[in-house]
Write a protein that holds these residues in place. Sequence first.
Motif, PDB file in Angstrom:
ATOM      1  N   THR A   1      22.210  -0.529 -56.483  1.00 21.90           N
ATOM      2  CA  THR A   1      22.052   0.870 -56.562  1.00 21.90           C
ATOM      3  C   THR A   1      20.968   1.026 -57.813  1.00 21.90           C
ATOM      4  O   THR A   1      20.276   1.852 -57.829  1.00 21.90           O
ATOM      5  CB  THR A   1      23.291   1.663 -56.498  1.00 21.90           C
ATOM      6  OG1 THR A   1      24.065   0.854 -57.398  1.00 21.90           O
ATOM      7  CG2 THR A   1      23.945   1.494 -55.387  1.00 21.90           C
ATOM      8  N   THR A   2      21.355   0.184 -58.991  1.00 21.02           N
ATOM      9  CA  THR A   2      20.499   0.520 -60.082  1.00 21.02           C
ATOM     10  C   THR A   2      18.959   0.329 -59.958  1.00 21.02           C
ATOM     11  O   THR A   2      18.116   1.040 -60.053  1.00 21.02           O
ATOM     12  CB  THR A   2      20.802  -0.357 -61.390  1.00 21.02           C
ATOM     13  OG1 THR A   2      22.424  -0.114 -61.302  1.00 21.02           O
ATOM     14  CG2 THR A   2      20.245   0.241 -62.587  1.00 21.02           C
TER      15      THR A   2
ATOM     16  N   GLN B   1      17.826   0.057 -56.670  1.00 18.59           N
ATOM     17  CA  GLN B   1      16.991   1.072 -55.952  1.00 18.59           C
ATOM     18  C   GLN B   1      16.510   2.207 -56.563  1.00 18.59           C
ATOM     19  O   GLN B   1      15.547   2.909 -56.130  1.00 18.59           O
ATOM     20  CB  GLN B   1      18.098   1.434 -54.789  1.00 18.59           C
ATOM     21  CG  GLN B   1      18.053  -0.017 -53.936  1.00 18.59           C
ATOM     22  CD  GLN B   1      19.316   0.217 -52.719  1.00 18.59           C
ATOM     23  OE1 GLN B   1      20.149   1.018 -52.839  1.00 18.59           O
ATOM     24  NE2 GLN B   1      19.163  -0.698 -51.734  1.00 18.59           N
ATOM     25  N   ASP B   2      17.532   2.805 -57.484  1.00 15.17           N
ATOM     26  CA  ASP B   2      17.337   4.147 -58.153  1.00 15.17           C
ATOM     27  C   ASP B   2      15.835   3.851 -58.872  1.00 15.17           C
ATOM     28  O   ASP B   2      15.022   4.799 -58.845  1.00 15.17           O
ATOM     29  CB  ASP B   2      18.311   4.304 -59.418  1.00 15.17           C
ATOM     30  CG  ASP B   2      19.215   5.049 -58.835  1.00 15.17           C
ATOM     31  OD1 ASP B   2      19.439   5.315 -57.655  1.00 15.17           O
ATOM     32  OD2 ASP B   2      19.996   5.542 -59.702  1.00 15.17           O
TER      33      ASP B   2
ATOM     34  N   GLU C   1      12.320   5.862 -58.355  1.00 17.80           N
ATOM     35  CA  GLU C   1      11.756   6.525 -59.270  1.00 17.80           C
ATOM     36  C   GLU C   1      10.239   6.199 -59.686  1.00 17.80           C
ATOM     37  O   GLU C   1       9.547   6.978 -59.750  1.00 17.80           O
ATOM     38  CB  GLU C   1      12.627   6.368 -60.504  1.00 17.80           C
ATOM     39  CG  GLU C   1      12.473   7.398 -61.801  1.00 17.80           C
ATOM     40  CD  GLU C   1      13.109   7.501 -62.766  1.00 17.80           C
ATOM     41  OE1 GLU C   1      14.102   6.650 -62.878  1.00 17.80           O
ATOM     42  OE2 GLU C   1      13.236   8.272 -63.850  1.00 17.80           O
TER      43      GLU C   1
ATOM     44  N   THR D   1      15.319   8.820 -50.572  1.00 17.62           N
ATOM     45  CA  THR D   1      15.459   9.369 -52.279  1.00 17.62           C
ATOM     46  C   THR D   1      16.688  10.097 -52.180  1.00 17.62           C
ATOM     47  O   THR D   1      17.379  10.173 -52.951  1.00 17.62           O
ATOM     48  CB  THR D   1      14.497  10.357 -52.565  1.00 17.62           C
ATOM     49  OG1 THR D   1      13.144   9.566 -52.172  1.00 17.62           O
ATOM     50  CG2 THR D   1      14.458  10.570 -54.060  1.00 17.62           C
TER      51      THR D   1
ATOM     52  N   PHE E   1      19.605   7.268 -51.327  1.00 13.72           N
ATOM     53  CA  PHE E   1      19.625   6.116 -52.530  1.00 13.72           C
ATOM     54  C   PHE E   1      18.982   6.335 -53.985  1.00 13.72           C
ATOM     55  O   PHE E   1      19.073   5.580 -54.731  1.00 13.72           O
ATOM     56  CB  PHE E   1      19.072   4.833 -51.884  1.00 13.72           C
ATOM     57  CG  PHE E   1      19.626   4.517 -50.519  1.00 13.72           C
ATOM     58  CD1 PHE E   1      20.722   3.779 -50.611  1.00 13.72           C
ATOM     59  CD2 PHE E   1      18.751   4.932 -49.446  1.00 13.72           C
ATOM     60  CE1 PHE E   1      21.098   3.384 -49.183  1.00 13.72           C
ATOM     61  CE2 PHE E   1      19.424   4.587 -48.347  1.00 13.72           C
ATOM     62  CZ  PHE E   1      20.411   3.653 -48.014  1.00 13.72           C
ATOM     63  N   GLY E   2      18.437   7.552 -53.992  1.00 15.52           N
ATOM     64  CA  GLY E   2      17.713   7.791 -55.259  1.00 15.52           C
ATOM     65  C   GLY E   2      18.563   8.352 -56.431  1.00 15.52           C
ATOM     66  O   GLY E   2      19.558   8.588 -56.233  1.00 15.52           O
ATOM     67  N   PRO E   3      17.912   8.765 -57.452  1.00 16.92           N
ATOM     68  CA  PRO E   3      18.464   9.029 -58.596  1.00 16.92           C
ATOM     69  C   PRO E   3      18.855  10.409 -58.880  1.00 16.92           C
ATOM     70  O   PRO E   3      19.579  10.865 -59.466  1.00 16.92           O
ATOM     71  CB  PRO E   3      17.425   8.472 -59.863  1.00 16.92           C
ATOM     72  CG  PRO E   3      16.154   8.513 -59.113  1.00 16.92           C
ATOM     73  CD  PRO E   3      16.301   8.039 -57.786  1.00 16.92           C
TER      74      PRO E   3
ATOM     75  N   SER F   1      14.159  13.258 -61.838  1.00 18.40           N
ATOM     76  CA  SER F   1      12.876  12.609 -62.232  1.00 18.40           C
ATOM     77  C   SER F   1      12.883  12.740 -63.692  1.00 18.40           C
ATOM     78  O   SER F   1      13.006  13.718 -64.071  1.00 18.40           O
ATOM     79  CB  SER F   1      11.650  13.220 -61.394  1.00 18.40           C
ATOM     80  OG  SER F   1      10.316  12.495 -62.071  1.00 18.40           O
TER      81      SER F   1
END
Lengths: 209, 896
Positions: free
Chosen positions: B106-107, B109-110, B114, B139, B142-144, B147
């Motif tokens: 996951t890190t 993918q983040d 980004e 996003t 799975f995203g952070p 931004s």
Amino acid sequence: MGRLSGFRVTITQVFRPRVTEKFPQEKRPKPPRFHGRHVLNRYEDGMEKCIGCELCAGVCPAQCIYVRGADNLTDAPVSPGERYGFVYEINYLRCIHCDLCVEACPTEAITETKLFEFSFARRQDAIYTKDELLVDDEGRARRQPWELWLGGEDDETSAWMRATSSSGNAAYENRVAWSGELGFGVREPERGQGGDPGALPAPDQGGVS
Amino acid sequence: MTTNAVPMSQWPSEHRYTIPVAPGPETVTVTIDGRAAQIPRGELLIKAAQDHGTYIPRFCWHERLKPVGMCRMCLVEIEGMRGLQISCATPVADGMVVHTTSDAVTTAQDGILEFLLINHPLDCPVCDRGGECPLQDQTLAFGPGESRFVEEKRHFEKPVPISDLVMLDRERCIQCGRCTRFADEVAGDPLIDFGGRGGSTEVITYLDEPFHSSFSGNTVQICPVGALTARPYRFRARPWDLASTETSCGACAVACRGSLESTSNRLVRLLGVDSEPVNQGWLCDKGRYGLDWVHSDARLRQPMVRRAGELVESSWPDALDAAAAAIRNTLDTHGPNGIAVLGGSRGVNEDAYLWARLAKGVLGTDHVDAQLGDGLPADVVLGMPRATIPDLDRAKAIVLLAPDLKEELPVLYLRVRRAAHDLGVPLVDVAVRDHGLTPYATAVLRHAPGDPGAAAGVVADALVGRPGRTKVGKAIVDATDGRDGPVVVILGRTSVAEHPDAIVHAASRLTGLPQVRFLSALANPNVHGALDLGLTPGFLPGRVSLDAGRDHFTKAWGAVPDAVGRDAAGILRAAATGEIAALVLVGCDPLAECPDRNLARAALEQADTVIAVSAFMDTAAFGATVVLPPTVWGEQSATTTNLEGRVVRLGRRVTPDGSTLESWRIPAELAARLGSDFDLETVDEVQDEIARVAPAFAGVDASLLRRARDGVVLPLADHADEVTFGRAGAGPGPSWEPILPVPEVVGDDDRSPSTSASDSPSAAVPAPTPPVPLHRWDAPPDAPSVPPLDAYALRLVAGHALYGADAIVAATPALASLTHEPTLGLNARDRDRLGVHDGDRVRITTARGSVDLAVRTDAQTPPGTAWIVANAAGPGAPDLIDLTSPVTELRVETIS
């Protein structure tokens, strides 16, 4: 004086302060967050803010908004960017003035005035087209013949943005503010309802990058 | 390192960076997120995970493209391997233990997201993809969420057209390479590629060559962001406006599956649906963007009746009464042989069947033909051993006796190209001129127009191991040596300027090959359904000849014609001489479609009564007595039959404007007015009647058609095991990959491949034996006599262009601009011999007529021949062709 005693109630009423207003001629001031009839705002250079993205139509719980986008002409653009609102219609027979359209709008194109006094003799009149919704060159709402404008109702068309969550988390409490950045009726942002009470939240800049 | 991990060096290398077309029967055990699964060896990890309910995010990987590992979004952790691996390029191995949601994954993918969003503009409200965008979806999933990028993003000029139909927004591009890989790997038109380096990488076209591909719309569909947008759909709707219905494309006889989407009762988009046996997710641009014609202002919305010489709008009862009266009048004066029904190849199965029943059962005429001299004899098409499109992939060899598939049946071209290019099936190209598939051919045989017999003989000999003395014979023997499987012959009209007997004779030389099967390359959307359902002389619905089916249909219908009737050429000739007094034109315009326009014109001028069932005021309808406008594709639910004989459903998505009648009701209403009520109320009842009455359709009733995912190939008795039910396996959605809901897991190890969605078991379909034996083609004609080549004349080759003058193209603004003026294509040698230059206008004269056209040098056309597109608007090939002559010789003279 037996005769006059029957008028006691009437006479007392005469000297009481009047609560009735001459409504059509005079109106009470409305609260700043009142939801009235919408306007479509423009930038100072006259460009329309609406980009025809249909987020307002998508979020509308009453399904009263109909929007269609079209390609901006390169030599005579209607709005900044590639797309503009080619058709914009609100059916006021359906609108419940929930203001979700205002919150959804990414460019703050649609906001609400304080006007609610409008009634129609024909169904077609109830469907406001883009020409009727779009503000004039002064940034003020275009007054339709069947609307009762007395002044002041289109002074504050800035939008009150609620604490809706941007990331789908219902428990999330965002900062609340006047959105600012409007064609007309810009107000200073208020303090947020959550978080640091001392800090003024930055107005939501909106728009597209 | 855990004990069950397999070193990378031991992985099956043959599947790396290739599409595992058919992973072997051997399976390996892989544990994905704690669930063990049996997966075919060689399967890619990302696909295996998807089939077993674990969605691994991805941008560049697409099921139908080769993996490249460009986006790095599909990183997973595999125990025993250092670092994270891209699951799109990692084949499974026995004992692999995979984690797709660990912290490290996951890190990563983040971080990937980004980085992707650094240069991706946040103009989602303006973007056509907004709301159905894989980048948005992933996003969010799975995203952070936030931004950290505050710097200026890169800027390019906003959309640049890379072709007439596709716009490119380079700011939004995430360089996944799906479009460039599609154009190169699948379409074979490598006209777009990446240019630049690093942050300034962009998709570019060649300087002097825009992205002119007949498949460009597919790049828009598979783009995981809004970098590629389609000009016809641009800003017309947002995803949440759209309502969709699964349907089959109605542009040609491949009948690709698609998802038809509309908003505000307007068709705005057709997306390819991944139907494994047919189109595998792809569409051609004509099918994809040919939608606006349905809403064209030129559509007829009211029936019309000629009163006092003028066509006037009328009500349906009046118009149907007028049509029935005209038919009855002709029956009284001329008898059943005075009436003919032409057309039906652009309709649906239901109306084809009911027109056949009306003509043959009620009127008693056998002068019925769906093809207007531009097809193959029904005797051949209905009786030849039929192949399916998937047969191409496992064929011993593919023999092309067909026109340019890239122009006439574009998605069949994709399938043949895939078989030849990716799967290594030998392709034998027998043709007059080079065409889209020539570059992929193992052996190329060229012959003079009208004389393919000798070349077919060489192929027939070579395919049984007799190379003869020719080089191509040896090449075919070498390529097919040791290969098993059927020989698939793709058979169509190579040129409408020659008599069909020539190509039929060539095909007959191949019938003796072991396991030979034929795939028809007739292009009209429902020509196969019309032929199958009896819209051809000498046949009754369900691929039975008039004589074989006489008893069966007399029982079902009450009556059938006594004798075999005339074909289209015969009908038109008889109409021109007055023998046939009434012509019923079912969705066809003989002046535009018949290769012999002079004959069609004479017939239409001479006929007393013309009843035109037409959606447009075409030239035939213009002179008609009664014009009956039917509903068209997208406006009615029905079924169609594609070139394999696959019956698929067509969906209804919009309500027609005006008062049109469902096309199958028109013959039913006319029959009721002529005294025989078919007693059919719904389209399902028509389908059930077809299943009951037509022998080849036995068992193919409305209920089966509704449930069969990829349709049903006729006859059901031979193809019952191919019928599949349930959700499509490959490509869960039509246009992008929505994140799949993870199915509830009952046990740990009960998700074996056999229960996965990709190969849902085909339940036993009851396949009744047809009540009447189906027709077989067994009488190869004698070789037609072809006049010797004339050194002074050129021999005409005429075929169809993708963007011709048909209603779909003409009434769709986006496609109408893609049509070309007809030209005379000449080899450079002939051009110089004639002393003309490109663009010079010349007069072309044949025994039939003469036209003036501009000259164009055409390297594909061999010396001694001339190429003219047969379906262009205006004067052209149809003015030159005589349906009876074996070939068309033309003379060219310069005009000053």
